[in-house]
Design a protein around this motif. Structure first.
Motif, mmCIF file in Angstrom:
data_model
loop_
_atom_site.group_PDB
_atom_site.id
_atom_site.type_symbol
_atom_site.label_atom_id
_atom_site.label_comp_id
_atom_site.label_asym_id
_atom_site.label_seq_id
_atom_site.Cartn_x
_atom_site.Cartn_y
_atom_site.Cartn_z
ATOM 1 N N VAL A 91 -47.249 11.947 -23.270
ATOM 2 C CA VAL A 91 -46.963 11.316 -21.978
ATOM 3 C C VAL A 91 -47.659 9.961 -21.900
ATOM 4 N N VAL A 92 -46.928 8.979 -21.425
ATOM 5 C CA VAL A 92 -47.481 7.630 -21.254
ATOM 6 C C VAL A 92 -47.342 7.256 -19.783
ATOM 7 N N GLN A 93 -48.436 6.722 -19.232
ATOM 8 C CA GLN A 93 -48.465 6.510 -17.796
ATOM 9 C C GLN A 93 -48.426 5.038 -17.411
ATOM 10 N N PHE A 94 -47.588 4.724 -16.447
ATOM 11 C CA PHE A 94 -47.492 3.350 -15.937
ATOM 12 C C PHE A 94 -47.820 3.312 -14.455
ATOM 13 N N GLY A 95 -48.356 2.186 -13.997
ATOM 14 C CA GLY A 95 -48.543 1.958 -12.553
ATOM 15 C C GLY A 95 -49.574 2.879 -11.936
ATOM 16 N N GLY A 96 -49.460 3.100 -10.650
ATOM 17 C CA GLY A 96 -50.401 3.957 -9.938
ATOM 18 C C GLY A 96 -51.699 3.229 -9.615
ATOM 19 N N GLN A 97 -52.697 4.032 -9.220
ATOM 20 C CA GLN A 97 -53.988 3.460 -8.818
ATOM 21 C C GLN A 97 -55.114 4.008 -9.677
ATOM 22 N N VAL A 98 -56.122 3.182 -9.834
ATOM 23 C CA VAL A 98 -57.324 3.644 -10.516
ATOM 24 C C VAL A 98 -58.237 4.284 -9.472
ATOM 25 N N VAL A 99 -58.738 5.466 -9.780
ATOM 26 C CA VAL A 99 -59.638 6.154 -8.848
ATOM 27 C C VAL A 99 -60.978 6.385 -9.538
ATOM 28 N N ARG A 100 -62.056 6.060 -8.788
ATOM 29 C CA ARG A 100 -63.401 6.234 -9.349
ATOM 30 C C ARG A 100 -63.950 7.597 -8.936
ATOM 31 N N HIS A 101 -64.564 8.288 -9.886
ATOM 32 C CA HIS A 101 -65.176 9.591 -9.605
ATOM 33 C C HIS A 101 -66.646 9.491 -9.956
ATOM 34 N N GLN A 102 -67.477 10.276 -9.242
ATOM 35 C CA GLN A 102 -68.893 10.257 -9.570
ATOM 36 C C GLN A 102 -69.468 11.654 -9.467
ATOM 37 N N ASP A 103 -70.365 11.937 -10.417
ATOM 38 C CA ASP A 103 -71.056 13.232 -10.390
ATOM 39 C C ASP A 103 -72.490 12.941 -10.818
ATOM 40 N N GLU A 120 -75.371 10.955 -11.942
ATOM 41 C CA GLU A 120 -75.488 9.680 -12.642
ATOM 42 C C GLU A 120 -74.167 9.239 -13.251
ATOM 43 N N ARG A 121 -73.356 10.228 -13.574
ATOM 44 C CA ARG A 121 -72.172 9.935 -14.354
ATOM 45 C C ARG A 121 -70.994 9.539 -13.452
ATOM 46 N N PHE A 122 -70.293 8.482 -13.845
ATOM 47 C CA PHE A 122 -69.063 8.161 -13.118
ATOM 48 C C PHE A 122 -67.963 7.855 -14.124
ATOM 49 N N TRP A 123 -66.748 8.044 -13.669
ATOM 50 C CA TRP A 123 -65.604 7.796 -14.549
ATOM 51 C C TRP A 123 -64.376 7.452 -13.723
ATOM 52 N N PHE A 124 -63.370 6.995 -14.409
ATOM 53 C CA PHE A 124 -62.152 6.555 -13.713
ATOM 54 C C PHE A 124 -60.928 7.348 -14.186
ATOM 55 N N ILE A 161 -58.804 5.325 -24.129
ATOM 56 C CA ILE A 161 -58.774 6.738 -24.491
ATOM 57 C C ILE A 161 -60.184 7.205 -24.859
ATOM 58 N N LEU A 162 -60.883 6.397 -25.650
ATOM 59 C CA LEU A 162 -62.233 6.797 -26.083
ATOM 60 C C LEU A 162 -63.170 6.937 -24.877
ATOM 61 N N VAL A 163 -63.132 5.962 -23.995
ATOM 62 C CA VAL A 163 -64.074 5.971 -22.861
ATOM 63 C C VAL A 163 -63.672 7.009 -21.805
ATOM 64 N N ASP A 164 -62.396 6.952 -21.395
ATOM 65 C CA ASP A 164 -61.978 7.822 -20.285
ATOM 66 C C ASP A 164 -61.774 9.272 -20.711
ATOM 67 N N GLU A 165 -61.261 9.474 -21.893
ATOM 68 C CA GLU A 165 -60.895 10.842 -22.272
ATOM 69 C C GLU A 165 -61.868 11.472 -23.241
ATOM 70 N N LYS A 166 -62.516 10.662 -24.069
ATOM 71 C CA LYS A 166 -63.428 11.245 -25.061
ATOM 72 C C LYS A 166 -64.896 10.991 -24.717
ATOM 73 N N ARG A 167 -65.124 10.337 -23.589
ATOM 74 C CA ARG A 167 -66.484 10.092 -23.092
ATOM 75 C C ARG A 167 -67.372 9.310 -24.050
ATOM 76 N N VAL A 168 -66.765 8.395 -24.760
ATOM 77 C CA VAL A 168 -67.534 7.501 -25.632
ATOM 78 C C VAL A 168 -68.038 6.346 -24.768
ATOM 79 N N ASP A 169 -69.239 5.817 -25.048
ATOM 80 C CA ASP A 169 -69.702 4.713 -24.203
ATOM 81 C C ASP A 169 -68.986 3.415 -24.570
#
Ligand code: 26Q
Length: 815
Positions: A183-195, A197-201, A339-347
């Motif tokens: 699946v490939v995603q286009f458009g939409g909004q970026v949402v920030r999450h926080q837990d 210290e850790r945050f992600w989009f 992909i590395l940062v958002d999905e694989k949690r690489v810095d």
């Protein structure tokens, strides 16, 4: 010759016939005799494709995987090439003969997938062939366009574009892989999450497109290796409808969503110099980049997850190379990071370093107007999360650019990714690459000296040259069967695996009996082409004439117009001077112009108008003929190259990055008439001044002329109303108007626009060079010697050599 561990495909002609007839029955439930030629072709192709798919002889290996990302793969017909690579061409030929339909007739039934515009797309296909031949794990990643580049017809002298429905009768080489869809995603909004210290989009909403791969097996020479060309098709996720519309009964609206998604892989953009600003194009680019990378990472994780554990992603670049063919896949960098940062949690920093270690970039153009750019607004709206990575990389790039660098502000203005409200894809590509290469010595020099000069000053180590190459198996072995046989008889078959062995032909350059056979082979190729041209256009060519050929995309910088001016000059001189008798020559053109490129299309109309006048005029038509071969494609190219005596490579110096038809033609024994441009320079170095004809301004002279700003094209018109001026007058005085009118816009290009492409400037030098070369054709022995010498020195231009260099210098693998 089944020497090593090669699979034995057919024992002999009888075995082949048995298998072929079985395939006919299993596919069509009819006997061979009941089938028409197309069905027979289809059964044969299916049989061979099945063998290619099953021939994964050395199976999995641990060596690095190369992923060649290209929006274009101009693969051409595959059957004859696969027979050559399997080493069964003679057996199959004999078997087909015995069954009653010559192999050539079956081969001619094959569709020619037009999944590319020209040089860049064909290069990608040649690279696939060479990677498989050299045993490299080479994976193609591209788009499966439902419709290829338009089919060209000529009506009233004009190019008319028709839909290329290449899949109409099925494509036996591909396999749809439902289970590998992503699946490939286009458009939409970026949402920030926080837990804590850790945050992600995450990217929420927008549209989700299903990318479905179709795999084509790529069989290497000798069948020791089978790679995969993976082409992506865009589809709506099965249950994806506009549900509100669906429920309220607005089925048209509900279905429109589906067709909007399918549109992504419907067409190939037909402009080989860029078609900027079309969102659909940006969607194509992201679709195949994202789908390709998702697949790569999935495969890599499966294979190396255990071995590397925590450090898995840091090792990506040790096992995977992602090569980007021009800037069209430039989003590979940011998408890999996403992909590395958002999905694989690489810095972030690690992800950037991994991306850069993995990715490399080839540039194919120096013309500033052809460099790809996207408005930030459009980009951010379509790919909001990806854009955040680009913005951050751009910010860090600006931060780290040393402030003491000379002309800091200028350097930044040239090298930043985001500038003037645009995303500059070439800069994005450079910043994410550990290697940047040009496609000929001259071109790489221009990249360093001007196009990417500021990057070069900062990071000279990034830059390297990889002179293009071509599949000598296809363009000599398949395309020129008589000459190929002659070569095999003289020096054996080894050159098919190792093109450098063509140099052994040097022994035969002067050998009268080899020359005689060479002439026979050439005559056969010329007859074959003449027949094809007669059937396609009604134009009759005399094969005792010199065949002078210019075949390539139509573009002002390639100067087909200069060639036309030479023909008109010959025409005028024959008419005005009864003692003037040039070497009888057939001028052959072929090539497409982008639909929207008005000037290029006018040049096509001009050629057809000149053809009409010249071919119909008995005062000249035994001395000159003109033919325009419609719908240039890989298949027709393979008929044209072997029949060519003079290869026209006449772009103004500094404009053609490399050119590859120059290589295909020299390999087939044509003599180059060219400027000192692109790879012509290297052809000249290889064959020597006596075996090529160079004319016109050099790159430095063009640069100096442009810098001085004192070229007034119209002075040349005024200074010579008899020859050059007369030709220009003929554009608008009715001489050429019978087919569909005069050519005011071409005259304007030379006068009002001051001849940007230096047609008038190089005219005399070109005509003189042609005269001398055509005269030289009279000495048949010297000519044949030079022609054979060109073939003998052409081994360097095999894409096997090019790919070895990529493997060694860029991908860091042994081949
Ligand atoms: C870009 C953006 C939007 C739409 C289309 C494009 C686009 C498509 C195709 C831009 C460029 C191309 C093709 C370029 C190309 O074929 N370049 C040629 O590449 C050959 C292989 O390196 C060289 O030999 C030629 O000199 C070069 O012109």
């Amino acid at each position: 010759m089944n020497t090593d561990n090669k699979p034995q495909v057919f024992k002999d002609a009888t075995d082949f016939k048995t298998q072929f007839c079985e395939e006919c029955e299993s596919i069509f439930s009819k006997t061979y005799d009941e089938l028409n030629d197309f069905e027979r072709y289809y059964a044969l192709a299916s049989l061979i494709a099945g063998k290619a798919r099953n021939a994964k002889v050395d199976g999995e290996n641990d060596e690095k995987q190369v992923y060649y990302f290209s929006l274009e793969f101009l693969i051409g017909p595959l059957l004859d090439n696969y027979l050559l690579n399997f080493g069964v061409r003679d057996i199959v030929k004999a078997g087909c003969e015995q069954l009653g339909t010559p192999l050539e007739e079956l081969v001619a039934c094959e569709a020619d997938p037009g999944l590319g515009n020209g040089g860049l797309g064909r290069l990608a296909a040649c690279f696939m062939d060479s990677m498989a031949a050299l045993g490299i794990n080479g994976n193609g990643n591209g788009m499966r366009y439902r419709y290829g580049l338009f089919r060209q017809e000529i009506e009233g002298g004009r190019q008319v574009e028709m839909v290329d429905n290449w899949l109409e009768h099925g494509f036996p080489w591909e396999t749809r892989k439902n289970e590998s869809a992503v699946v490939v995603q286009f458009g939409g909004q970026v949402v920030r999450h926080q837990d804590g210290e850790r945050f992600w989009f995450t990217q929420e909403g927008g549209e989700k497109v299903k990318a479905v791969p179709y795999d084509v097996p790529i069989l290497g020479y000798g069948a020791k290796k089978v790679n995969t060309l993976r082409l992506w098709s865009a589809e709506p996720a099965t249950e994806d409808f506009d549900l509100d519309a669906f429920n309220s009964g607005d089925y048209a609206k509900a279905m429109k969503f589906r067709s909007d998604v399918e549109a992504i892989s419907q067409i190939l953009y037909p402009n080989d110099a860029g078609e900027h600003g079309r969102v659909l194009r940006l969607k194509q680019e992201y679709l195949f980049v994202s789908a390709g990378l998702q697949t790569i990472l999935r495969t890599y994780e499966k294979k190396f997850g255990k071995r590397y554990g925590e450090k898995l992603w840091e090792h990506l670049g040790d096992h995977v190379s992602v090569h980007t063919n021009d800037t069209h896949p430039a989003m590979c960098g940011p998408e890999l990071m996403r992909i590395l940062v958002d999905e694989k949690r690489v810095d972030f920093d690690t992800a950037f370093n991994v991306a850069r270690k993995t990715i490399s970039y080839t540039n194919h153009t120096v013309m500033p107007e052809a460099l790809e750019k996207w408005p930030i607004e459009v980009f951010r709206h379509l790919l909001p999360r990806l854009y955040m990575f680009i913005e951050e990389i751009d910010r860090r790039y600006r931060d780290t650019l040393p402030h003491d660098v000379e002309g800091w502000a200028n350097v930044l203005s040239k090298t930043a990714i985001l500038w003037d409200g645009q995303v500059r894809m070439a800069n994005l590509s450079v910043i994410f690459a550990h290697s940047v290469n040009g496609v000929s010595e001259l071109h790489t020099g221009i990249l360093k000296a001007s196009t990417l000069h500021e990057f070069y000053e900062l990071r000279p180590d990034l830059f390297n040259n990889k002179t293009n190459g071509i599949s000598h198996r296809r363009f000599l072995g398949n395309a020129n069967p008589k000459y190929a046989k002659l070569i095999c008889d003289a020096i054996g078959e080894g050159w098919l695996a190792d093109a450098n062995q063509l140099s052994q032909l040097e022994k035969y350059e002067d050998d009268p009996s080899f020359q005689e056979e060479f002439e026979k082979a050439r005559r056969w190729s010329k007859e074959r082409l003449a027949k094809y041209i007669f059937e396609a256009t009604g134009t009759q060519l005399d094969t005792s004439m010199v065949f002078d050929v210019q075949v390539k995309r139509f573009h002002a910088y390639k100067r087909q117009l200069l060639n036309v001016f030479k023909i008109l000059d010959l025409y005028n001189r024959i008419l005005s001077d009864s003692s003037f008798s040039p070497r009888p020559t057939a001028f052959i053109f072929s090539g497409k112009a982008a639909q929207s490129y008005t000037f290029a299309k006018e040049v096509i109309r001009l050629i057809n108008s000149v053809a009409e006048v010249v071919n119909g005029d008995p005062r000249v038509n035994d001395k000159i003929r003109v033919a325009f071969v419609p719908n240039f494609a890989v298949s027709s190219a393979q008929l044209i190259y072997p029949a060519t005596d003079i290869s026209e490579q006449i772009s103004w110096a500094g404009s053609e990055a490399s050119g590859t038809s120059n290589m295909k033609l020299m390999m087939n024994g044509a003599i180059t008439l060219g400027t000192y441009d692109g790879a012509n320079v290297e052809i000249c170095d290889l064959v020597g001044q006596d075996n090529i004809k160079i004319f016109g301004l050099r790159t430095e002279e063009v640069d100096a002329l442009r810098a001085a700003g004192n070229y007034w094209a119209w002075d040349l018109y005024n200074n010579d109303r008899i020859r050059l001026g007369r030709i220009i007058d003929e554009l608008t005085d009715g001489t050429l108007a019978h087919l569909s009118g005069n050519f005011e816009s071409i005259r304007d290009e030379l006068s009002i626009s001051n001849d940007h492409d230096l047609v008038l400037k190089d005219f005399y030098s070109y005509v003189d060079a042609w005269d001398e070369l055509a005269q030289a054709y009279g000495d048949r022995r010297a000519w044949n010697k030079a022609a054979i010498h060109n073939t003998a020195r052409s081994g360097y231009f095999s894409s096997d050599r090019t790919i070895r260099e990529y493997a060694r210098d860029i991908w860091h693998i042994d081949a």
